[in-house]
Write an enzyme that holds these catalytic residues in place. Structure first.
Site, PDB file in Angstrom:
ATOM      1  N   ARG A  53       6.145  13.793  -5.995  1.00  0.00           N
ATOM      2  CA  ARG A  53       6.625  14.824  -5.063  1.00  0.00           C
ATOM      3  C   ARG A  53       7.935  15.467  -5.493  1.00  0.00           C
ATOM      4  NH1 ARG A  53       5.186  12.702   1.014  1.00  0.00           N
ATOM      5  NH2 ARG A  53       2.937  12.546   0.719  1.00  0.00           N
ATOM      6  N   ASP A 165      12.120  17.994  14.347  1.00  0.00           N
ATOM      7  CA  ASP A 165      11.685  17.253  13.172  1.00  0.00           C
ATOM      8  C   ASP A 165      12.844  17.304  12.177  1.00  0.00           C
ATOM      9  OD1 ASP A 165       8.689  16.274  12.110  1.00  0.00           O
ATOM     10  OD2 ASP A 165      10.085  16.725  10.478  1.00  0.00           O
TER      11      ASP A 165
HETATM   12  C1  LIG Z   1       3.340  11.588  10.353  1.00  0.00           C
HETATM   13  S1  LIG Z   1       4.290  12.848  11.070  1.00  0.00           S
HETATM   14  C2  LIG Z   1       3.888  12.657  12.777  1.00  0.00           C
HETATM   15  C3  LIG Z   1       3.720  13.979  13.465  1.00  0.00           C
HETATM   16  C4  LIG Z   1       3.317  13.899  14.947  1.00  0.00           C
HETATM   17  N1  LIG Z   1       4.310  13.258  15.739  1.00  0.00           N
HETATM   18  C5  LIG Z   1       1.990  13.233  15.126  1.00  0.00           C
HETATM   19  O1  LIG Z   1       1.930  12.127  15.645  1.00  0.00           O
HETATM   20  O2  LIG Z   1       0.970  13.819  14.740  1.00  0.00           O
HETATM   21  C6  LIG Z   1       5.929  12.151  10.981  1.00  0.00           C
HETATM   22  C7  LIG Z   1       7.029  13.196  11.113  1.00  0.00           C
HETATM   23  O3  LIG Z   1       8.265  12.509  11.297  1.00  0.00           O
HETATM   24  C8  LIG Z   1       9.275  13.272  10.652  1.00  0.00           C
HETATM   25  N2  LIG Z   1      10.450  12.413  10.418  1.00  0.00           N
HETATM   26  C9  LIG Z   1      10.574  11.406   9.511  1.00  0.00           C
HETATM   27  N3  LIG Z   1      11.795  10.873   9.590  1.00  0.00           N
HETATM   28  C10 LIG Z   1      12.466  11.533  10.558  1.00  0.00           C
HETATM   29  C11 LIG Z   1      13.783  11.442  11.086  1.00  0.00           C
HETATM   30  N4  LIG Z   1      14.665  10.565  10.632  1.00  0.00           N
HETATM   31  N5  LIG Z   1      14.129  12.296  12.089  1.00  0.00           N
HETATM   32  C12 LIG Z   1      13.236  13.209  12.554  1.00  0.00           C
HETATM   33  N6  LIG Z   1      11.989  13.351  12.091  1.00  0.00           N
HETATM   34  C13 LIG Z   1      11.599  12.523  11.091  1.00  0.00           C
HETATM   35  C14 LIG Z   1       8.600  13.770   9.385  1.00  0.00           C
HETATM   36  O4  LIG Z   1       9.237  14.909   8.843  1.00  0.00           O
HETATM   37  C15 LIG Z   1       7.177  14.055   9.871  1.00  0.00           C
HETATM   38  O5  LIG Z   1       6.993  15.412  10.197  1.00  0.00           O
END
Ligand SMILES: C[S@@+](CC[C@H](N)C(=O)[O-])C[C@H]1O[C@@H](n2cnc3c(N)ncnc32)[C@H](O)[C@@H]1O
Length: 293
Positions: A53, A165
């Protein structure tokens, strides 16, 4: 023979793709930065993913190798490189109506309960937070469910949805609110009919009336202070799986503090917690409540 042993040792210590190589120490330094800044744990098994990535970042910025990249990350006071790093590393998998029984629970139980409490308190402010909203599908699903459930009553409320996010890349997609037919295929027909418009390019756009109700913002869940007025409903799903146990417990406490008494927290199904170790009451799988006052 000696050459073979030398080659094997190199494969163990470095992982290369094309001409780029990522040594053990470089991988650990990147993993530490990601953990300290975003809470995301990158185990050894993520090494290939990190290399894959980050290749485009190094290429685009004409950085020769990972030691140069790490030096730049450490010197960057603007946070731009860190922001790019998390854009590349975070897993953003999501879908409309993902774990659909949560949306049924929202419409049948949580919303009526929250509205009854608001009415008793003679209030009109309905406050919902979709934390870790990725490219917007979850936030739009929540908003469509709320609008569908409340109908005309929605306009009488002072309602709003905050969707956050860490990744600017997915937040940009979320704000566009435009999705391919494939992504929209799990949306029930009556929702597509009411809340999407088919565009000339074949994508489906969320209608303005829904988009206008959602505020998309960058916010890091590792911030120790959540500078928000408490919410009645928080969705924080499928992000804690990337955090370790301490980070999860700490985040749960801050989410608890950010909920009104009687407020609801939705986690991902694979993130269900033992509510005995937290102040939450467990209602149904992966749905929790801050006990009413
Ligand atoms: C797998 S996705 C889940 C999306 C959605 N909540 C769902 O359940 O379909 C995880 C998201 O968490 C975000 N994320 C990861 N670490 C984070 C942080 N420290 N603060 C805010 N968002 C974060 C990522 O950018 C990603 O978009």
């Amino acid at each position: 023979m000696t050459d073979n042993i030398g080659q094997l040792a190199e494969t163990a210590e470095t992982l290369g793709m094309g001409s780029l190589r990522l040594t053990d120490n470089e991988f650990r330094a990147i993993a530490r930065l990601v953990y300290e800044n975003f809470g995301i744990c990158l185990g050894e098994e993520k090494r290939g993913l990190v290399l894959g990535r980050l290749q485009s970042t190094l290429h685009r910025r004409q950085i020769n190798d990972f030691s140069e990249y790490l030096a730049m990350l450490q010197q960057d006071r603007t946070g731009t490189l860190l922001s790019e790093l998390v854009n590349q590393i975070a897993t953003n998998h999501t879908a409309f109506f993902r774990e659909n029984n949560h949306f049924q629970y929202l419409q049948q139980k949580a919303l009526p309960d929250v509205l009854e409490r608001l009415q008793k308190q003679q209030r009109r402010d309905l406050r919902i937070w979709c934390a870790a909203c990725s490219s917007g599908e979850e936030a739009y699903t929540i908003q469509m469910c709320v609008m569908k459930s409340l109908g005309m009553q929605y306009a009488m409320l002072d309602a709003g949805l905050l969707a956050t996010d860490i990744s600017t890349k997915v937040l940009y997609q979320a704000a566009q609110g435009s999705y391919s037919g494939e992504r929209v295929q799990d949306v029930p027909g009556d929702y597509v009919q009411s809340f999407f418009r088919l565009q000339a390019d074949g994508n489906y756009q969320i209608i303005e009336r829904v988009r206008n109700e959602i505020m998309f913002r960058r916010f890091n869940l590792m911030n120790q202070v959540f500078p928000f007025k408490p919410f009645q409903i928080i969705f924080c799903r499928n992000v804690m799986i990337y955090f370790d146990a301490n980070t999860r417990m700490n985040l749960l406490q801050r989410l608890y503090n950010c909920l009104e008494p009687g407020g609801y927290l939705f986690l991902g199904h694979s993130e269900a917690i033992n509510s005995g170790s937290t102040p939450f009451k467990n209602l149904v799988p992966a749905v929790y409540q801050r006990r009413p006052a």
